[in-house]
Design an enzyme around this catalytic site. Structure first.
Site, mmCIF file in Angstrom:
data_model
loop_
_atom_site.group_PDB
_atom_site.id
_atom_site.type_symbol
_atom_site.label_atom_id
_atom_site.label_comp_id
_atom_site.label_asym_id
_atom_site.label_seq_id
_atom_site.Cartn_x
_atom_site.Cartn_y
_atom_site.Cartn_z
ATOM 1 N N ASP A 48 25.410 9.906 79.250
ATOM 2 C CA ASP A 48 26.587 9.071 79.579
ATOM 3 C C ASP A 48 27.340 10.280 80.644
ATOM 4 O O ASP A 48 28.897 9.919 81.806
ATOM 5 C CB ASP A 48 28.248 8.828 77.841
ATOM 6 C CG ASP A 48 28.096 7.946 77.391
ATOM 7 O OD1 ASP A 48 27.105 6.909 77.771
ATOM 8 O OD2 ASP A 48 28.838 7.917 75.913
ATOM 9 N N ASN A 125 36.666 7.759 82.446
ATOM 10 C CA ASN A 125 37.199 7.965 80.646
ATOM 11 C C ASN A 125 38.485 8.869 80.129
ATOM 12 O O ASN A 125 39.909 7.906 79.521
ATOM 13 C CB ASN A 125 36.144 9.440 79.851
ATOM 14 C CG ASN A 125 34.512 8.901 79.564
ATOM 15 O OD1 ASN A 125 35.034 7.476 79.549
ATOM 16 N ND2 ASN A 125 34.321 10.022 79.242
ATOM 17 N N GLU A 126 38.823 9.488 80.786
ATOM 18 C CA GLU A 126 40.045 10.120 80.635
ATOM 19 C C GLU A 126 40.217 11.721 81.092
ATOM 20 O O GLU A 126 39.681 12.262 82.431
ATOM 21 C CB GLU A 126 39.948 11.083 79.242
ATOM 22 C CG GLU A 126 39.336 12.777 78.423
ATOM 23 C CD GLU A 126 38.182 12.622 78.276
ATOM 24 O OE1 GLU A 126 37.282 13.110 79.554
ATOM 25 O OE2 GLU A 126 37.698 11.548 77.743
ATOM 26 N N ASN A 167 39.421 11.565 73.322
ATOM 27 C CA ASN A 167 39.824 11.219 72.627
ATOM 28 C C ASN A 167 40.596 11.282 71.426
ATOM 29 O O ASN A 167 41.275 11.552 70.011
ATOM 30 C CB ASN A 167 40.572 10.048 73.130
ATOM 31 C CG ASN A 167 41.211 8.904 73.005
ATOM 32 O OD1 ASN A 167 42.513 9.271 72.416
ATOM 33 N ND2 ASN A 167 40.951 8.090 71.705
ATOM 34 N N LYS A 168 38.730 10.664 70.473
ATOM 35 C CA LYS A 168 38.674 10.595 69.520
ATOM 36 C C LYS A 168 38.263 11.893 68.775
ATOM 37 O O LYS A 168 38.997 11.612 67.284
ATOM 38 C CB LYS A 168 37.542 10.045 69.157
ATOM 39 C CG LYS A 168 36.537 9.017 67.728
ATOM 40 C CD LYS A 168 35.487 8.803 67.462
ATOM 41 C CE LYS A 168 34.843 8.374 65.718
ATOM 42 N NZ LYS A 168 35.485 10.058 65.394
ATOM 43 N N ALA A 188 46.643 19.107 68.775
ATOM 44 C CA ALA A 188 47.562 19.665 68.446
ATOM 45 C C ALA A 188 49.194 20.148 69.128
ATOM 46 O O ALA A 188 49.775 21.370 69.175
ATOM 47 C CB ALA A 188 46.889 21.637 68.864
#
Length: 268
Positions: A48, A125-126, A167-168, A188
């Site tokens: 990936d 993705n992010e 993210n997970k 956090a």
């Protein structure tokens, strides 16, 4: 007869090099042209991470490029084909029998104190925002309306396909990639009697947008997928579902939740 132009992006593993050599020969036999600069189809060989690199190398041509992933290790979320299935892959690609499929991307715009025009990025993705040495303080706006003041290590904003990645690991929800939305997850967060955030991931629709306004500082770390935004004077970052989408070639419709189960749970 020429079937089309293909670019191949691989990682440095020996298995990926071997797969590249075999795939190149098979594609040429099927009348494809190898073109690393102006392809119609981009094939990544590796995992990936390699697919992410291939995407960003050609993210300025998304309107006419389709992507395909070959995995030389364990099956990934972007890599549907294995390195021992190359003959079937090329045959499938030539027949193009599978229906087209595309997934949403994240439009990320970074505003700087010393620039009038924001810098725009696309994330597959992010994107993450963190502060190097101190607690990050940021005002979170949804559709231009203040939602919360965040205090903590940072924030992650992800696409549905990116929901199974970083993210997970920070407690975000897993979204099916057909959902046209994006997600904000806290990293956090600081919650006590004085400081309070929602403390849960937020799913934001494609008709809404998100802005994160930062305290003035020069030690923010911003990432877009695997890349770091290097600039000292970041004022704010806005997010929405991009007009562009990532399009896949010869996509195999493996059940998404089965893939999630195989990746994170295994046999029950």
């Amino acid at each position: 007869m020429t079937e089309g132009k293909v670019a191949i992006i691989q990682n440095k593993q020996e298995a990926s090099s071997a797969a590249n050599n075999k795939l190149t020969a098979l594609l040429k036999e099927a009348n494809y042209t190898i073109d690393q600069n102006d392809p119609d189809i981009v094939i990544s060989i590796g995992g990936d991470g390699t697919f992410l690199s291939a995407f960003h190398e050609f993210d300025h041509k998304l309107d006419r490029i389709r992507f395909l992933g070959v995995h030389t290790g364990h099956l990934g979320f972007y890599t549907d084909w294995r390195d021992f299935e190359l003959e079937e892959l090329v045959s499938n690609l030539s027949n193009d029998e599978n229906p087209p499929i595309s997934y949403p991307l994240l439009d990320v715009q970074v505003k700087y104190y010393d620039q009038k025009k924001p810098q725009r990025f696309l994330a597959l993705n992010e994107a993450t925002i963190k502060r190097a040495t101190r607690t990050m303080v940021a005002d979170v706006y949804i559709k231009d309306e203040i939602f919360e003041r965040f205090r903590g290590d940072g924030l992650s904003v992800s696409t549905p396909t990116g929901s199974t990645a970083y993210n997970k690991s920070v407690g975000g929800a897993v979204l099916h990639p057909r959902i046209n939305a994006f997600q904000l997850a806290e990293i956090a967060s600081l919650n006590n009697r004085v400081f309070r955030t929602l403390g849960s991931p937020i799913i934001i629709s494609d008709s809404e947008w998100l802005e994160i306004s930062l305290e003035e500082s020069s030690d923010y770390m911003v990432t877009i997928d695997r890349f770091t935004v290097e600039h000292d004077e970041i004022e704010s970052i806005s997010f929405k579902i991009a007009d562009e989408r990532v399009h896949f070639a010869s996509y195999r419709h493996m059940h998404f939740w089965r893939r999630v189960k195989d990746s994170f749970i295994g046999e029950v």
